[in-house]
Scaffold this active site. Structure first.
Site, short mmCIF file in Angstrom:
data_model
loop_
_atom_site.label_atom_id
_atom_site.label_comp_id
_atom_site.label_asym_id
_atom_site.label_seq_id
_atom_site.Cartn_x
_atom_site.Cartn_y
_atom_site.Cartn_z
CD GLU A 56 -1.75 -2.90 2.22
OE1 GLU A 56 -2.61 -3.34 2.07
OE2 GLU A 56 0.31 -2.27 2.20
CB CYS A 95 -0.33 -3.67 8.24
SG CYS A 95 0.98 -1.98 7.57
#
Length: 138
Positions: A56, A95
């Site tokens: 990401e 996360c």
């Protein structure tokens, strides 16, 4: 999942299917920005775990680099995938660090996650992934 977001899922799966390496490149992300462009990132594992970078973050950095200097980065949608046993792709949630990063730049972005109870892929607003998040003016 809308057609545009299904395209993101397909792009993330293609990237991960091409570069996957156990212990090195286990997650890929595809995101769409407000201008319609699609940017990708791949998890890069380091020998010292702290040096690892999530897919990401790589995708966000790539997207930021593609935008003109004074223009804000606006992410519309994010999909991350991992390959599970038996070669099956699975949509995964970012996360905690990546949740912060995505919501810092685009709090209203749609982030696709898989529910833990029934493996349903559902959309969530980036900011909703971090209840009580402190807001910093960028």
């Amino acid at each position: 999942m809308s057609g545009a977001d299904a395209e993101l899922l397909a792009v993330a799966q293609e990237v991960l299917g091409r570069v996957w390496r156990d212990g090195r490149h286990e997650v890929a992300t595809a995101l769409r920005t407000a201008d319609g462009a699609v940017h990708t990132g791949v998890h890069v594992e380091g020998s010292c775990r702290r040096s690892s970078v999530c897919a990401e973050g790589v995708a966000l950095g790539t997207a930021r680099g593609a935008y003109p200097g004074g223009e804000p980065l606006t992410v519309i949608s994010v999909v991350s995938v991992q390959i599970k046993p038996a070669g099956r792709f699975r949509v995964i949630a970012p996360c905690g660090v990546c949740r912060e990063l995505i919501s810092d730049y685009s709090p209203d972005a749609t982030v696709w996650v898989t529910t833990p109870d029934d493996d349903e892929v559902v959309p969530m607003r980036a900011l909703d992934l971090l209840p009580e998040k402190s807001r910093r003016a960028w």
